[in-house]
Design a protein around this motif. Structure first.
Motif, PDB file in Angstrom:
ATOM      1  N   VAL A 166       0.862  -1.189   0.000  1.00  0.00           N
ATOM      2  CA  VAL A 166       0.000   0.000   0.000  1.00  0.00           C
ATOM      3  C   VAL A 166       0.892   1.231   0.000  1.00  0.00           C
ATOM      4  CG1 VAL A 166      -1.782   1.286   1.226  1.00  0.00           C
ATOM      5  CG2 VAL A 166      -1.835  -1.211   1.236  1.00  0.00           C
ATOM      6  N   THR A 167       0.685   2.093  -0.988  1.00  0.00           N
ATOM      7  CA  THR A 167       1.569   3.243  -1.174  1.00  0.00           C
ATOM      8  C   THR A 167       0.761   4.518  -1.342  1.00  0.00           C
ATOM      9  OG1 THR A 167       3.178   1.815  -2.280  1.00  0.00           O
ATOM     10  CG2 THR A 167       3.437   4.198  -2.575  1.00  0.00           C
ATOM     11  N   CYS A 168       1.197   5.573  -0.676  1.00  0.00           N
ATOM     12  CA  CYS A 168       0.588   6.889  -0.851  1.00  0.00           C
ATOM     13  C   CYS A 168       1.209   7.507  -2.099  1.00  0.00           C
ATOM     14  CB  CYS A 168       0.848   7.765   0.371  1.00  0.00           C
ATOM     15  SG  CYS A 168      -0.120   9.297   0.398  1.00  0.00           S
ATOM     16  N   GLU A 169       0.357   7.844  -3.087  1.00  0.00           N
ATOM     17  CA  GLU A 169       0.847   8.293  -4.381  1.00  0.00           C
ATOM     18  C   GLU A 169       1.573   9.631  -4.314  1.00  0.00           C
ATOM     19  OE1 GLU A 169      -1.910   7.728  -7.736  1.00  0.00           O
ATOM     20  OE2 GLU A 169      -3.293   6.880  -6.255  1.00  0.00           O
ATOM     21  N   ARG A 170       1.157  10.478  -3.364  1.00  0.00           N
ATOM     22  CA  ARG A 170       1.752  11.807  -3.251  1.00  0.00           C
ATOM     23  C   ARG A 170       1.634  12.274  -1.798  1.00  0.00           C
ATOM     24  NH1 ARG A 170      -3.111  11.981  -5.684  1.00  0.00           N
ATOM     25  NH2 ARG A 170      -4.764  13.222  -4.670  1.00  0.00           N
ATOM     26  N   GLU A 171       2.367  13.303  -1.451  1.00  0.00           N
ATOM     27  CA  GLU A 171       2.250  13.857  -0.096  1.00  0.00           C
ATOM     28  C   GLU A 171       0.812  14.315   0.140  1.00  0.00           C
ATOM     29  OE1 GLU A 171       3.803  17.912   1.447  1.00  0.00           O
ATOM     30  OE2 GLU A 171       5.435  16.471   1.850  1.00  0.00           O
TER      31      GLU A 171
END
Length: 217
Positions: A166-171
């Motif tokens: 699971v990754t946050c695409e942007r700040e």
């Protein structure tokens, strides 16, 4: 002879109807505490949780906490010199406003004051509570299971699965200091195990041996 204030009848006629036995029970319990304990404190608090109160009561098994309707506790202490069961209790009664309660003990004042000066508990903030910090989620991997992607998206997070992570695409700015939290923001903070809500007790005034002392304003 000086006027006796013991065994003074307490009237609940000015209290709104409903739950009268419970109100009378609170008055009786507070009245009995006046003869059991040497000191009665009025305290104020924010962000109280049931679990926190339970923990405090476990730590202070020989003492007594009262949380209830301020008006009922004021009646128990007396709102005027004529109503009070013991001298100067009406001065303590006037501090029962807002989120407040009574703490009854026979331990030395210094011990009690020192304890509550240091005591603080943190917990998860609830929806509607102003954020105490501006929380930024950086771009990159997040500590969630891959099955939570849809749930996190519904909560407003810009997430994706990247090689099963699971990754946050942007700040992403989750919340802004001073702005009330939405239900979604509060839930994300809890999922991230971020506790921003502080519970403290502020001692306002104390009555002991018929003497009244204001501790803080």
């Amino acid at each position: 002879m000086p006027r006796s204030k013991r065994n003074k009848a307490v009237s609940l006629t000015q209290v709104k109807p409903g739950g009268r036995p419970k109100k009378e029970g609170l008055v009786q319990n507070v009245t009995e505490a006046l003869d059991t304990y040497d000191s009665i404190y009025v305290f104020r608090f924010d962000n109280l949780r049931a679990s926190t109160l339970k923990a405090l009561r476990m730590m202070h098994k020989e003492d007594r906490y009262f949380l209830g309707k301020n008006k009922i506790m004021q009646i128990a202490l007396g709102r005027t010199p004529e109503e009070e069961p013991k001298d100067n209790l009406h001065k303590l009664s006037q501090h029962l406003t807002g989120t407040s309660g009574l703490f009854c003990t026979s331990r030395p004042r210094k011990q009690i004051v020192d304890f509550f000066k240091k005591y603080v508990e943190t917990d998860y903030a609830r929806s509607g509570t102003p954020a105490t910090v501006t929380h930024i989620i950086p771009a990159g991997p997040l500590p969630f299971q891959h099955t939570m992607v849809d749930q996190l998206r519904k909560l407003g997070l810009p997430v994706m699965l990247k090689t099963g992570v699971v990754t946050c695409e942007r700040e992403h700015k989750l919340c802004t200091k001073g702005v009330p939290l939405t239900p979604e923001q509060a839930q994300v903070l809890k999922l991230l195990d971020v506790k921003t809500c502080e519970f403290k007790i502020a001692l306002v005034a104390v009555w002991e041996n018929n003497n009244y002392t204001e501790l803080s304003k």
